[in-house]
Design an enzyme around this catalytic site. Structure first.
Site, PDB file in Angstrom:
ATOM      1  N   TYR A  33     -24.331 -55.085 105.896  1.00  5.78           N
ATOM      2  CA  TYR A  33     -25.730 -55.456 105.601  1.00  5.78           C
ATOM      3  C   TYR A  33     -25.908 -55.629 104.091  1.00  5.78           C
ATOM      4  CZ  TYR A  33     -26.294 -53.355 110.289  1.00  5.78           C
ATOM      5  OH  TYR A  33     -26.178 -53.018 111.616  1.00  5.78           O
ATOM      6  N   TRP A  37     -33.096 -54.594 103.371  1.00  7.11           N
ATOM      7  CA  TRP A  37     -33.798 -54.537 104.658  1.00  7.11           C
ATOM      8  C   TRP A  37     -35.058 -53.699 104.492  1.00  7.11           C
ATOM      9  CZ3 TRP A  37     -29.172 -56.692 105.534  1.00  7.11           C
ATOM     10  CH2 TRP A  37     -29.002 -57.458 106.697  1.00  7.11           C
ATOM     11  N   SER A  38     -36.107 -54.136 105.190  1.00  5.96           N
ATOM     12  CA  SER A  38     -37.428 -53.557 104.981  1.00  5.96           C
ATOM     13  C   SER A  38     -37.501 -52.053 105.288  1.00  5.96           C
ATOM     14  CB  SER A  38     -38.412 -54.341 105.841  1.00  5.96           C
ATOM     15  OG  SER A  38     -39.634 -53.710 105.940  1.00  5.96           O
ATOM     16  N   TRP A  39     -37.250 -51.650 106.545  1.00  2.00           N
ATOM     17  CA  TRP A  39     -37.474 -50.225 106.829  1.00  2.00           C
ATOM     18  C   TRP A  39     -36.328 -49.371 106.301  1.00  2.00           C
ATOM     19  CZ3 TRP A  39     -37.556 -47.592 112.288  1.00  2.00           C
ATOM     20  CH2 TRP A  39     -36.411 -47.883 113.019  1.00  2.00           C
ATOM     21  N   ASP A  40     -35.135 -49.980 106.119  1.00  2.00           N
ATOM     22  CA  ASP A  40     -34.045 -49.239 105.490  1.00  2.00           C
ATOM     23  C   ASP A  40     -34.460 -48.773 104.096  1.00  2.00           C
ATOM     24  OD1 ASP A  40     -32.905 -51.220 107.452  1.00  2.00           O
ATOM     25  OD2 ASP A  40     -31.053 -50.150 107.002  1.00  2.00           O
ATOM     26  N   ASP A 186     -32.972 -52.914 117.865  1.00  2.32           N
ATOM     27  CA  ASP A 186     -32.720 -54.252 118.404  1.00  2.32           C
ATOM     28  C   ASP A 186     -32.186 -54.302 119.833  1.00  2.32           C
ATOM     29  OD1 ASP A 186     -32.785 -54.045 115.659  1.00  2.32           O
ATOM     30  OD2 ASP A 186     -31.031 -55.263 115.301  1.00  2.32           O
ATOM     31  N   ARG A 219     -21.581 -53.427 119.077  1.00  2.00           N
ATOM     32  CA  ARG A 219     -22.653 -54.327 118.626  1.00  2.00           C
ATOM     33  C   ARG A 219     -23.224 -55.109 119.819  1.00  2.00           C
ATOM     34  NH1 ARG A 219     -25.156 -54.382 113.965  1.00  2.00           N
ATOM     35  NH2 ARG A 219     -25.337 -56.636 114.073  1.00  2.00           N
ATOM     36  N   TYR A 407     -24.549 -49.671 120.354  1.00  2.00           N
ATOM     37  CA  TYR A 407     -25.644 -49.763 119.399  1.00  2.00           C
ATOM     38  C   TYR A 407     -27.037 -49.722 120.057  1.00  2.00           C
ATOM     39  CZ  TYR A 407     -27.834 -52.976 115.872  1.00  2.00           C
ATOM     40  OH  TYR A 407     -28.605 -53.614 114.957  1.00  2.00           O
ATOM     41  N   GLU A 450     -23.306 -45.118 110.429  1.00  2.00           N
ATOM     42  CA  GLU A 450     -24.553 -45.763 110.859  1.00  2.00           C
ATOM     43  C   GLU A 450     -25.157 -44.987 112.038  1.00  2.00           C
ATOM     44  OE1 GLU A 450     -23.743 -49.780 111.939  1.00  2.00           O
ATOM     45  OE2 GLU A 450     -25.845 -50.420 111.879  1.00  2.00           O
TER      46      GLU A 450
HETATM   47  C1  2M8 Z   1     -29.821 -53.466 112.431  1.00  2.00           C
HETATM   48  O1  2M8 Z   1     -30.480 -54.711 112.591  1.00  2.00           O
HETATM   49  C2  2M8 Z   1     -29.938 -55.908 112.016  1.00  2.00           C
HETATM   50  C3  2M8 Z   1     -31.010 -56.965 112.152  1.00  2.00           C
HETATM   51  O2  2M8 Z   1     -32.157 -56.574 111.418  1.00  2.00           O
HETATM   52  C4  2M8 Z   1     -28.655 -56.336 112.691  1.00  2.00           C
HETATM   53  O3  2M8 Z   1     -28.326 -55.860 113.774  1.00  2.00           O
HETATM   54  O4  2M8 Z   1     -27.954 -57.175 112.111  1.00  2.00           O
HETATM   55  C5  2M8 Z   1     -30.789 -52.398 112.988  1.00  2.00           C
HETATM   56  O5  2M8 Z   1     -30.136 -51.167 113.134  1.00  2.00           O
HETATM   57  C6  2M8 Z   1     -32.011 -52.270 112.076  1.00  2.00           C
HETATM   58  O6  2M8 Z   1     -32.807 -51.196 112.460  1.00  2.00           O
HETATM   59  C7  2M8 Z   1     -31.594 -52.085 110.611  1.00  2.00           C
HETATM   60  O7  2M8 Z   1     -32.736 -52.155 109.809  1.00  2.00           O
HETATM   61  C8  2M8 Z   1     -30.588 -53.150 110.163  1.00  2.00           C
HETATM   62  C9  2M8 Z   1     -30.013 -52.864 108.768  1.00  2.00           C
HETATM   63  O8  2M8 Z   1     -29.534 -51.547 108.694  1.00  2.00           O
HETATM   64  O9  2M8 Z   1     -29.498 -53.214 111.075  1.00  2.00           O
END
Ligand code: 2M8
Length: 492
Positions: A33, A37-40, A186, A219, A407, A450
């Site tokens: 990632y 990311w917003s809530w992260d 997700d 995933r 996941y 994670e």
């Molecule tokens: C996961 O989500 C992203 C899409 O936003 C993905 O699967 O690629 C989720 O665990 C989500 O809650 C989290 O914010 C993001 C980044 O850690 O990964």
């Protein structure tokens, strides 16, 4: 590392966060990632505040700098230099090219536009930001005051919530998510039936760079991904306008709870700013929180399952699956508005010993309906969740979709353990708090994964994951026992 040289877990967690800090924000994981990311970022700020409060403030300000003119806070703020490393990338949203939605395209009709000069996704994530901002403020009120932090973030957070209340409120008066990515959970079975209705074809070819960093068995599958792309394309092509149905409109108890807690955080901020004559209104936020909780109580409670469930806003039907999302409303069983664990000064009363609520007046402090807290605690301690194994699974062990590796369909997540830990602490349930803390004991030895296996605690998904490190830091260093504490008094 040799036992004698072993690092303190808090230092190790802080190092993970340091390594993922880009100078303006923290990436969730440097490989899987690579953007913001917003809530992260909200969870990251909650941990970072203990050692680097200025960085925690910057984290949230950077995110809010990418807020759209319509008030939405985007799911992803892209680092365009890393656009090939995650899909869908900025180009998907038409951003980064100077012409797309996320790059400030001119408004046409109901079409929403992104912030000028920032490449973002058009989707959102759960609104945990105002709560995070309040916790960040409480950890270093002097630094926060020096930077004018609350005055800077409060109006933007209030506009973010207004976007959710006005543009995203569905038939039952609760916020609606337009895509599983917006729920943060997700791959949860809560979204299966609604996702089934989405054709598994997209015009954009699906790329899976995520599979370079996590196993295919961990995933979402490729059919799900084609549906994710299809939905995102439909929303994007409608200009991210919220009055156009996209084929997915789900109400989530986790999303709704975080909105209510965050409204109460805004109320605390408004009260703190009021002295400065800025006209912020605590009562408006308290009333908004009370409305959300009353709607959850009326429409999302499942008596048989003993928790809150999701609701399909298109059909009006609930999704009767037991997931951790439905336990998170336990946060609303303690008196958040007063910042104490004692009985509420207004609204429904809570017995701090049992966690039960009494009374039915629409209140702003303790708001869950009578008996709900007690039932939620029983479900949390029951065989589907903590009664069935050592760690808190993301869905009930009794749900047919339960899978220990997949996941959001079984594995415990540290943000969920943290949310429930905050809830049971406020209710004085030290037994359950000790159980939830056990999850954080495996974080550092497992390399801050994670998520984990629900039975062994073995790490799953990517490692050196930022919110795992941040929330471990918070559990190790925070002395707070309520969700909305008072600012730390300056040390003498
Ligand atoms: C996961 O989500 C992203 C899409 O936003 C993905 O699967 O690629 C989720 O665990 C989500 O809650 C989290 O914010 C993001 C980044 O850690 O990964």
């Amino acid at each position: 590392m040799h036992k004698d040289l072993e690092e303190d877990p808090a230092d190790a967690a802080a190092r993970v966060l340091e390594a993922s800090w880009t100078g303006r924000h923290t990436v969730p994981a440097t490989g899987l990632y690579p953007h913001q990311w917003s809530w992260d970022s909200a969870f990251v700020a909650i941990g970072t505040r203990h050692r680097e409060p200025a960085r925690a403030r910057a984290e949230l300000v950077t995110l809010l700098d990418a807020q759209w003119p319509d008030g939405r806070v985007p799911q992803i703020v892209y680092d365009v230099e890393r656009d090939d490393d995650y899909a869908p990338g900025a180009g998907f949203w038409g951003a980064g090219t100077g012409a797309g939605l996320g790059a400030g395209a001119p408004s046409a009709g109901t079409t929403a536009t992104g912030p000028a000069g920032r490449a973002t996704s058009g989707l959102v994530q759960p609104p945990v930001h105002a709560w995070a901002a309040w916790l960040v403020h409480c950890a270093d009120p002097a630094g926060s005051a020096r930077e004018g932090f609350l005055a800077r973030v409060y109006p933007r957070l209030a506009r973010w919530h207004e976007y959710l209340h006005v543009r995203r409120t569905g038939a039952v008066g609760l916020p609606v998510t337009k895509h599983p990515w917006e729920t943060g959970t997700d791959n949860s079975p809560l979204w299966d039936a609604a996702l089934e209705r989405v054709p598994p074809q997209s015009r954009t070819p699906v790329r899976r760079p995520d599979l370079r960093h996590a196993g295919t068995g961990e995933r979402p599958g490729s059919r799900d991904y084609r549906r994710y792309y299809r939905l995102a394309e439909t929303y994007r092509d409608a200009g991210c306008a919220d009055d156009v149905p996209v084929g997915f409109a789900m109400v989530c108890p986790l999303f709704s709870t975080l909105l209510a807690v965050s409204e109460l955080a805004l109320a605390r901020m408004a009260a703190a700013l009021h002295d400065g004559g800025r006209g912020a209104r605590a009562d408006v936020h308290e009333a908004a929180a009370a409305r959300v909780v009353a709607a959850m109580d009326e429409h999302l409670w499942d008596e048989e399952l003993g928790l809150y469930v999701a609701l399909d806003d298109t059909t009006g039907r609930t999704v009767r699956r037991a997931t951790v999302n439905g336990l998170v409303p336990l946060l609303l069983a303690a008196d958040l508005a007063s910042g104490t664990t004692g009985p509420a000064t207004s609204g429904r009363k809570v017995d701090a010993a049992t966690g039960t609520t009494a009374g039915t007046a629409a209140g702003v402090g303790t708001v869950l309906a009578t008996g709900r807290a007690e039932r939620l605690l029983a479900t949390l301690a029951g065989p589907g969740f903590l009664g069935g194994g050592p760690y808190l699974p993301s869905i009930s062990r009794e749900d047919p979709a339960f899978d220990p590796a997949l996941y959001w369909r079984g594995p415990p997540w540290f943000n969920m353990s943290w949310l429930l830990l905050r809830a049971v602490q406020a209710l004085g349930r030290d037994d359950l708090a000790a159980r939830l803390r056990e999850h954080f004991a495996v974080a550092e030895p497992e390399g801050f994964p994670e998520y984990t296996d629900p039975d062994t605690g073995a790490g799953r998904g990517t490692r050196q994951f930022s919110w795992t490190a941040a929330l471990t830091l918070d559990v190790l260093l925070s002395k707070e026992t309520t969700a909305l504490p008072n600012p730390t008094p300056p040390s003498v």
